[in-house]
Every structure is written in structure tokens, then in C-alpha cells.
Write a protein that holds these residues in place. Structure first.
Motif, short mmCIF file in Angstrom:
data_model
loop_
_atom_site.label_atom_id
_atom_site.label_comp_id
_atom_site.label_asym_id
_atom_site.label_seq_id
_atom_site.Cartn_x
_atom_site.Cartn_y
_atom_site.Cartn_z
N ASP A 23 78.66 -51.21 5.18
CA ASP A 23 79.24 -50.23 6.11
C ASP A 23 80.27 -49.39 5.36
O ASP A 23 80.49 -49.59 4.16
N THR A 25 83.56 -49.13 5.55
CA THR A 25 84.98 -49.52 5.64
C THR A 25 85.82 -48.91 4.52
O THR A 25 86.89 -48.33 4.76
N LYS A 50 77.58 -48.17 12.92
CA LYS A 50 78.60 -49.11 12.43
C LYS A 50 79.85 -48.37 11.98
O LYS A 50 80.97 -48.77 12.28
N ASP A 51 79.67 -47.25 11.25
CA ASP A 51 80.83 -46.50 10.76
C ASP A 51 81.54 -45.80 11.93
O ASP A 51 82.76 -45.68 11.93
N ASP A 53 81.96 -46.96 14.90
CA ASP A 53 82.84 -47.96 15.52
C ASP A 53 84.11 -48.17 14.69
O ASP A 53 85.19 -48.39 15.24
N ILE A 54 83.99 -48.09 13.36
CA ILE A 54 85.18 -48.25 12.50
C ILE A 54 86.06 -47.00 12.62
O ILE A 54 87.29 -47.09 12.75
N GLN A 57 88.44 -46.87 15.54
CA GLN A 57 89.68 -47.68 15.53
C GLN A 57 90.90 -46.81 15.22
O GLN A 57 92.02 -47.17 15.53
#
Ligand SMILES: C[S@@+](CC[C@H](N)C(=O)[O-])C[C@H]1O[C@@H](n2cnc3c(N)ncnc32)[C@H](O)[C@@H]1O
Length: 192
Positions: A23, A25, A50-51, A53-54, A57
Motif C-alpha cells: 500500500d 503508507t 487501500k491508499d 483509506d490511508i 486519516q
């Protein structure tokens, strides 16, 4: 290049299997050096999300892809997700953003389509907007399963920026093999 692989349930499932354990991160941490928290970010080619959702944040993130299959799968688990169906080449939306993010997407465009995409990206960024694009590093071009894989170096990518973006940083990093990837950080310039 058509939708093909990424717009079939089989292709999407295959991609999700291959991308397991990866991912963005690290990329999103680096983005923090250039982009303040709570900025608005458009992700191009979000795939499974996936990215996205990061990014959510820290940022007001909007996802996009040109594959309905990826979008519908994401919306099943995130029914209130802010998601647009967009082709990276045209980015046809009236929304505006502080930043644009893509992780291993623009390699599927030809270099000329990538230049067109950068023109469209310039058009939907707010003044001083920031861009992050992660790509495969090198000079090769391949076609597999009807998809283009165009690698980039600092030199070949810089040629596409014309007077629209300043290259803030280009750095190689490791995804599967040492230094197989390169990430570009750009800043939108005003053009007269
Ligand atoms: C290698 S996957 C990367 C997905 C995701 N960014 C990730 O890191 O897992 C490429 C993604 O780009 C999308 N894509 C390819 N060509 C596109 C285009 N012209 N416009 C929008 N999305 C595109 C695909 O549907 C797929 O989701």
C-alpha cells in the motif's frame, strides 16, 4: 487503451490478490512534507481503495477510477465514500482540489496521454496545488493483457510537465525489487 483487465470481476480479483501486502503508507508519509493536514486530495486510479483509506486519516480525500468494478466494490464497504468515475486522461469534473495523488496508475497511459492527463490535472488544482505520482522506474515500455506499462525516469517525466508544474522532488524507492519505483512531487504553476 480500453478498460479491459481492470473492468472485469476476474481482473479486479486478480489485481487485489497480486497487490496483497502493498500500500502507499510510505508515499503518503512523504506527501505530508508538502501537503498540510485537512487539504482536499483527489486520488486517480484508486483501485481497491487501500491508499484512499490511508489518505482519509489526514485529508479530505476523494477517490476515483475509470473502472466501475473497483468503484462498486469500494462503495459496498464504504457506502458514503466520496467517489468519482473519472478517466485519468480527461478528468472530467467541475470539482477542484488542493492535491492529486496516484499510485502506479499513469504507467497505463501512453506518454502522450500522460501529458494530456497533466494538462487536465493542472485544470482541476487550486493555486499552488501539489501532485504526487508514483510510477515504475526505468525506460522500458511493455504491453501485457492489453495494458500498457510505461516506465519513467526523472528525465522522461520532466519532459511532460511543460510550464504547468515545477518538479519539487523525484526519488526512487523500492516496492518489489530495489529501486523499481519512482515518485514525483510537483507543484502547480500559474500559466498566463
Ligand atoms: C496498478 S492499479 C493501482 C491501483 C491502486 N492505485 C493501488 O495502488 O492499488 C492501476 C489502477 O489504475 C486504474 N486505471 C488505469 N487506467 C486508468 C485511466 N485511464 N483512468 C482512470 N483509472 C485508470 C485501474 O482501474 C486501476 O485501479
Amino acid at each position: 487503451m480500453g478498460l479491459g483487465f481492470y473492468d472485469s470481476e476476474k481482473g479486479v480479483s486478480e489485481y487485489i490478490r497480486l497487490a496483497e501486502g502493498y500500500d502507499g503508507t510510505e508515499l503518503i508519509t512523504w506527501l505530508g512534507d508538502y501537503l498540510p493536514e485537512n487539504s482536499s486530495v483527489l486520488e486517480i486510479g484508486m483501485g481497491p481503495g487501500k491508499d484512499l483509506d490511508i489518505l482519509l486519516q489526514k485529508y479530505e480525500a476523494t477517490g476515483s477510477d475509470f473502472s466501475r468494478v473497483f468503484i462498486e466494490r469500494y462503495l459496498q464497504t464504504h457506502p458514503n465514500g466520496d467517489i468519482l468515475e473519472l478517466d485519468a486522461i480527461t478528468l472530467d469534473t467541475s470539482r477542484r482540489f488542493d492535491a492529486i495523488y496516484s499510485n502506479k496508475v499513469l504507467q497505463h497511459l501512453s506518454m502522450d496521454e500522460c501529458r494530456k492527463s497533466l494538462v487536465a490535472q493542472h485544470g482541476l488544482l487550486n493555486e499552488g496545488g501539489i501532485v504526487l505520482h508514483a510510477l515504475w522506474y526505468g525506460t522500458d515500455f511493455e504491453e501485457m493483457e492489453g495494458l500498457c506499462f510505461q516506465q519513467y525516469t526523472k528525465k522522461s517525466f520532466s519532459r511532460l510537465l511543460e510550464n504547468r508544474f515545477e518538479l519539487l522532488e523525484a526519488k526512487t524507492y523500492t516496492e518489489m525489487k530495489k529501486d523499481d519505483s519512482i515518485v514525483f512531487f510537483l507543484k502547480r504553476l500559474n500559466i498566463s
